[in-house]
Motif scaffolding. Structure first.
Motif, PDB file in Angstrom:
ATOM      1  N   SER A   1      -3.686   3.357  -6.305  1.00 17.06           N
ATOM      2  CA  SER A   1      -5.081   3.322  -5.901  1.00 17.06           C
ATOM      3  C   SER A   1      -5.381   4.104  -4.626  1.00 17.06           C
ATOM      4  O   SER A   1      -6.549   4.403  -4.351  1.00 17.06           O
ATOM      5  N   VAL A   2      -4.362   4.451  -3.846  1.00 17.94           N
ATOM      6  CA  VAL A   2      -4.595   5.178  -2.601  1.00 17.94           C
ATOM      7  C   VAL A   2      -3.992   6.573  -2.605  1.00 17.94           C
ATOM      8  O   VAL A   2      -4.164   7.315  -1.628  1.00 17.94           O
ATOM      9  N   LYS A   3      -3.314   6.950  -3.666  1.00 18.68           N
ATOM     10  CA  LYS A   3      -2.702   8.273  -3.728  1.00 18.68           C
ATOM     11  C   LYS A   3      -3.752   9.365  -3.563  1.00 18.68           C
ATOM     12  O   LYS A   3      -4.811   9.327  -4.179  1.00 18.68           O
ATOM     13  N   GLY A   4      -3.437  10.329  -2.722  1.00 18.21           N
ATOM     14  CA  GLY A   4      -4.352  11.422  -2.464  1.00 18.21           C
ATOM     15  C   GLY A   4      -5.379  11.133  -1.401  1.00 18.21           C
ATOM     16  O   GLY A   4      -6.094  12.046  -0.971  1.00 18.21           O
ATOM     17  N   ARG A   5      -5.484   9.880  -0.974  1.00 19.28           N
ATOM     18  CA  ARG A   5      -6.452   9.498   0.051  1.00 19.28           C
ATOM     19  C   ARG A   5      -5.797   9.012   1.346  1.00 19.28           C
ATOM     20  O   ARG A   5      -6.314   9.244   2.429  1.00 19.28           O
ATOM     21  N   PHE A   6      -4.677   8.315   1.225  1.00 19.75           N
ATOM     22  CA  PHE A   6      -3.990   7.751   2.385  1.00 19.75           C
ATOM     23  C   PHE A   6      -2.711   8.522   2.660  1.00 19.75           C
ATOM     24  O   PHE A   6      -2.046   9.003   1.732  1.00 19.75           O
ATOM     25  N   THR A   7      -2.344   8.605   3.931  1.00 18.52           N
ATOM     26  CA  THR A   7      -1.103   9.232   4.345  1.00 18.52           C
ATOM     27  C   THR A   7      -0.396   8.339   5.349  1.00 18.52           C
ATOM     28  O   THR A   7      -0.955   8.011   6.395  1.00 18.52           O
TER      29      THR A   7
ATOM     30  N   VAL B   1       0.818  -1.207   0.000  1.00 16.00           N
ATOM     31  CA  VAL B   1       0.000   0.000   0.000  1.00 16.00           C
ATOM     32  C   VAL B   1       0.855   1.261   0.000  1.00 16.00           C
ATOM     33  O   VAL B   1       0.653   2.163  -0.813  1.00 16.00           O
ATOM     34  N   ALA B   2       1.799   1.336   0.929  1.00  9.85           N
ATOM     35  CA  ALA B   2       2.586   2.557   1.081  1.00  9.85           C
ATOM     36  C   ALA B   2       3.875   2.254   1.815  1.00  9.85           C
ATOM     37  O   ALA B   2       3.962   1.303   2.589  1.00  9.85           O
TER      38      ALA B   2
END
Length: 117
Positions: free
Chosen positions: A62-68, A48-49
């Protein structure tokens, strides 16, 4: 032995937010690049990250801009702030080192995230 304890998963509605935590022991945490991974029902575990020891970050598309992803070295803890959750984010979430190329990695119990109406 390295141990990972994930927490913070829950049932949330689409568009909701969650903050996952990962407590790490058995390593000098600040020396390692770390990451979050997830395994959706019927699918393989995916990356994921990653957050590097210098705090540089990278995310799967798929999670860029939503997850940190973030880390607190003093607390030996890593976090994943998840916003605007989608049903396809439903999975068991795991933390680990940066083990994207390591087939022998050991995993904790994970924490369940369910995104559903």
């Amino acid at each position: 032995q390295v141990q990972f304890v994930e927490s913070g998963g829950a049932l949330v509605q689409p568009g909701g937010s969650l903050r996952l935590s990962c407590e790490i022991s058995g390593i000098i945490f600040e020396f390692y690049d770390m990451g979050w991974y997830r395994q959706a029902p019927g699918k393989q575990r995916e990356w994921v990250a990653t957050i590097a020891r210098n705090e540089a970050t990278v995310y799967t598309d798929s999670v860029k801009g939503r997850f940190t992803i973030s880390r607190d070295n003093a607390k030996n803890t890593m976090y994943l702030q998840m916003n605007n959750l989608k049903p396809e984010d439903t999975a068991v979430y795991y933390c680990n080192g940066d083990v994207r190329a390591d087939s022998t990695a050991s995993w904790g119990q994970g924490t369940q995230v369910t995104v559903s109406s």
